[in-house]
Design an enzyme around this catalytic site. Structure first.
Site, PDB file in Angstrom:
ATOM      1  N   SER A   7       0.839  -1.204   0.000  1.00  0.00           N
ATOM      2  CA  SER A   7       0.000   0.000   0.000  1.00  0.00           C
ATOM      3  C   SER A   7       0.870   1.248   0.000  1.00  0.00           C
ATOM      4  O   SER A   7       1.624   1.498   0.950  1.00  0.00           O
ATOM      5  CB  SER A   7      -0.914   0.000   1.223  1.00  0.00           C
ATOM      6  OG  SER A   7      -1.562   1.240   1.279  1.00  0.00           O
ATOM      7  N   HIS A  30      -1.077  -1.160  -4.204  1.00  0.00           N
ATOM      8  CA  HIS A  30      -2.380  -0.791  -3.626  1.00  0.00           C
ATOM      9  C   HIS A  30      -2.467   0.731  -3.453  1.00  0.00           C
ATOM     10  O   HIS A  30      -1.603   1.347  -2.821  1.00  0.00           O
ATOM     11  CB  HIS A  30      -2.501  -1.505  -2.281  1.00  0.00           C
ATOM     12  CG  HIS A  30      -3.832  -1.418  -1.620  1.00  0.00           C
ATOM     13  ND1 HIS A  30      -4.875  -2.244  -1.920  1.00  0.00           N
ATOM     14  CD2 HIS A  30      -4.275  -0.600  -0.625  1.00  0.00           C
ATOM     15  CE1 HIS A  30      -5.914  -1.962  -1.156  1.00  0.00           C
ATOM     16  NE2 HIS A  30      -5.573  -0.965  -0.353  1.00  0.00           N
ATOM     17  N   ASP A  32      -4.789   3.650  -1.919  1.00  0.00           N
ATOM     18  CA  ASP A  32      -5.908   3.935  -1.017  1.00  0.00           C
ATOM     19  C   ASP A  32      -6.486   5.315  -1.302  1.00  0.00           C
ATOM     20  O   ASP A  32      -5.894   6.331  -0.926  1.00  0.00           O
ATOM     21  CB  ASP A  32      -5.428   3.882   0.440  1.00  0.00           C
ATOM     22  CG  ASP A  32      -5.191   2.465   0.919  1.00  0.00           C
ATOM     23  OD1 ASP A  32      -6.076   1.620   0.723  1.00  0.00           O
ATOM     24  OD2 ASP A  32      -4.114   2.212   1.486  1.00  0.00           O
ATOM     25  N   MET A  34      -9.083   8.009  -0.441  1.00  0.00           N
ATOM     26  CA  MET A  34      -9.961   8.363   0.692  1.00  0.00           C
ATOM     27  C   MET A  34     -10.477   9.784   0.521  1.00  0.00           C
ATOM     28  O   MET A  34      -9.734  10.667   0.090  1.00  0.00           O
ATOM     29  CB  MET A  34      -9.183   8.279   2.008  1.00  0.00           C
ATOM     30  CG  MET A  34      -8.539   6.928   2.259  1.00  0.00           C
ATOM     31  SD  MET A  34      -7.790   6.881   3.891  1.00  0.00           S
ATOM     32  CE  MET A  34      -6.890   5.330   3.805  1.00  0.00           C
ATOM     33  N   HIS A  63      -8.229   1.003  -4.184  1.00  0.00           N
ATOM     34  CA  HIS A  63      -9.183   0.774  -3.094  1.00  0.00           C
ATOM     35  C   HIS A  63      -9.916   2.085  -2.829  1.00  0.00           C
ATOM     36  O   HIS A  63      -9.351   3.021  -2.263  1.00  0.00           O
ATOM     37  CB  HIS A  63      -8.393   0.305  -1.857  1.00  0.00           C
ATOM     38  CG  HIS A  63      -9.225   0.032  -0.651  1.00  0.00           C
ATOM     39  ND1 HIS A  63      -8.674  -0.243   0.586  1.00  0.00           N
ATOM     40  CD2 HIS A  63     -10.567  -0.005  -0.468  1.00  0.00           C
ATOM     41  CE1 HIS A  63      -9.632  -0.428   1.473  1.00  0.00           C
ATOM     42  NE2 HIS A  63     -10.792  -0.290   0.858  1.00  0.00           N
ATOM     43  N   MET A 134     -11.551  -6.118   5.360  1.00  0.00           N
ATOM     44  CA  MET A 134     -10.840  -5.097   6.144  1.00  0.00           C
ATOM     45  C   MET A 134     -10.562  -5.640   7.548  1.00  0.00           C
ATOM     46  O   MET A 134     -11.490  -6.019   8.268  1.00  0.00           O
ATOM     47  CB  MET A 134     -11.672  -3.820   6.271  1.00  0.00           C
ATOM     48  CG  MET A 134     -11.840  -3.020   4.998  1.00  0.00           C
ATOM     49  SD  MET A 134     -10.327  -2.632   4.102  1.00  0.00           S
ATOM     50  CE  MET A 134      -9.376  -1.712   5.323  1.00  0.00           C
ATOM     51  N   GLY A 139      -8.857   3.932   6.971  1.00  0.00           N
ATOM     52  CA  GLY A 139      -8.531   5.346   7.150  1.00  0.00           C
ATOM     53  C   GLY A 139      -7.042   5.629   7.268  1.00  0.00           C
ATOM     54  O   GLY A 139      -6.581   6.671   6.814  1.00  0.00           O
ATOM     55  N   PHE A 140      -6.306   4.702   7.854  1.00  0.00           N
ATOM     56  CA  PHE A 140      -4.906   4.993   8.144  1.00  0.00           C
ATOM     57  C   PHE A 140      -4.045   3.736   8.003  1.00  0.00           C
ATOM     58  O   PHE A 140      -4.544   2.617   8.138  1.00  0.00           O
ATOM     59  CB  PHE A 140      -4.758   5.539   9.580  1.00  0.00           C
ATOM     60  CG  PHE A 140      -5.617   6.745   9.809  1.00  0.00           C
ATOM     61  CD1 PHE A 140      -5.169   8.013   9.467  1.00  0.00           C
ATOM     62  CD2 PHE A 140      -6.902   6.608  10.329  1.00  0.00           C
ATOM     63  CE1 PHE A 140      -5.983   9.130   9.650  1.00  0.00           C
ATOM     64  CE2 PHE A 140      -7.728   7.721  10.516  1.00  0.00           C
ATOM     65  CZ  PHE A 140      -7.258   8.986  10.170  1.00  0.00           C
ATOM     66  N   GLY A 173      -5.085  -4.378   6.159  1.00  0.00           N
ATOM     67  CA  GLY A 173      -5.038  -3.685   7.446  1.00  0.00           C
ATOM     68  C   GLY A 173      -4.275  -4.461   8.496  1.00  0.00           C
ATOM     69  O   GLY A 173      -4.709  -5.532   8.912  1.00  0.00           O
ATOM     70  N   GLY A 194       0.969  -2.293   4.045  1.00  0.00           N
ATOM     71  CA  GLY A 194       1.511  -0.950   3.973  1.00  0.00           C
ATOM     72  C   GLY A 194       2.810  -0.838   4.741  1.00  0.00           C
ATOM     73  O   GLY A 194       3.899  -1.045   4.205  1.00  0.00           O
TER      74      GLY A 194
END
Ligand code: DX5
Ligand code: ZN
Length: 215
Positions: A7, A30, A32, A34, A63, A134, A139-140, A173, A194
């Site tokens: 990620s 990946h 992300d 958001m 994603h 998930m 979010g992080f 995650g 990530g």
């Protein structure tokens, strides 16, 4: 063999080209996306996709953690995404959107947050190419892995065996070298990672070790 999707959220974007060199042996990259509404963070959008198109990257795995996924998903396919993942919770006409993503030429994955049950996906599973489980609240990066959420991998694997459907199972995650073996033996095919890749001293080695994992 397991596949890895590092990620880019955990990468140092001040030196994106050298960060990408760390993940050359990965199966996907990946991204992300958001919007600060579906999740409490704002990250990347189509400009990053345009930048990545000019660089040497693994196939892009997008994603979408945005409320208006049906408005934007197809743009990401046009910009070169191999996989587009949307959240079941964020799309009203999920069947329509999944079909459109596939017609445009990408693989369509559906993601579920830690709280909804696998049964909530029952009707969409025959249509999707994959499910992204998930294992953190999205979010992080670098959040703690939620054990109870990972139970969904086993449940999805049972459904897959019972129905003969061919969807992939991805997990996102808090995935690390320590928990990856169990996730793969539970049925995960693609591990999104990530911090455990980009913030390791030997990212290539982490990726190789994950790719060697089998059930
Ligand atoms: C979380 C993102 C993840 C995140 C993973 O909202 O969807 O893809 O970047 O990062 P790690 O592996 O560090 O938890
Ligand atoms: Zn993600």
């Amino acid at each position: 063999m397991a596949m890895v999707s590092p990620s880019i959220l955990a990468a140092d974007l001040s030196c994106i080209s050298s960060e990408l060199k760390k993940v050359k042996n990965a199966d996907f990259l990946h991204i992300d996306v958001m919007d600060g509404v579906f999740v409490p963070n704002i990250t990347f959008g189509t400009p990053l996709m345009e930048t990545l198109a000019r660089l040497d990257t693994p196939p892009l795995d997008v994603h979408l953690m945005i409320v208006d996924a049906s408005r934007y998903a197809e743009q990401y396919v046009e910009l070169g995404a191999s996989i587009v993942t949307v959240h079941a919770e964020a799309v009203t006409h999920l069947h329509r959107l999944v079909t459109r993503i596939k017609e445009k030429g990408a693989r369509a994955f559906v993601s579920i947050n830690p709280h909804p049950p696998v049964s909530s996906l029952e009707e969409i599973l025959p249509v999707v190419d994959g499910v992204l489980v998930m294992t953190v609240n999205p979010g992080f990066t670098a959040q703690e892995f939620i054990d109870s959420a990972s139970e969904k991998i086993k449940k999805l694997d049972v459904v897959r065996n019972q129905t003969g459907l061919g969807f992939s199972i991805a997990v996102d995650g808090g995935v690390t070298l320590d928990n990856a073996g169990v996730l793969v033996s539970d049925g995960a095919d693609i591990l999104v990672m990530g911090a455990a890749v980009f913030r390791d001293d030997s990212p290539e080695e982490v990726i190789s070790k994950i790719k060697e994992l089998r059930r």
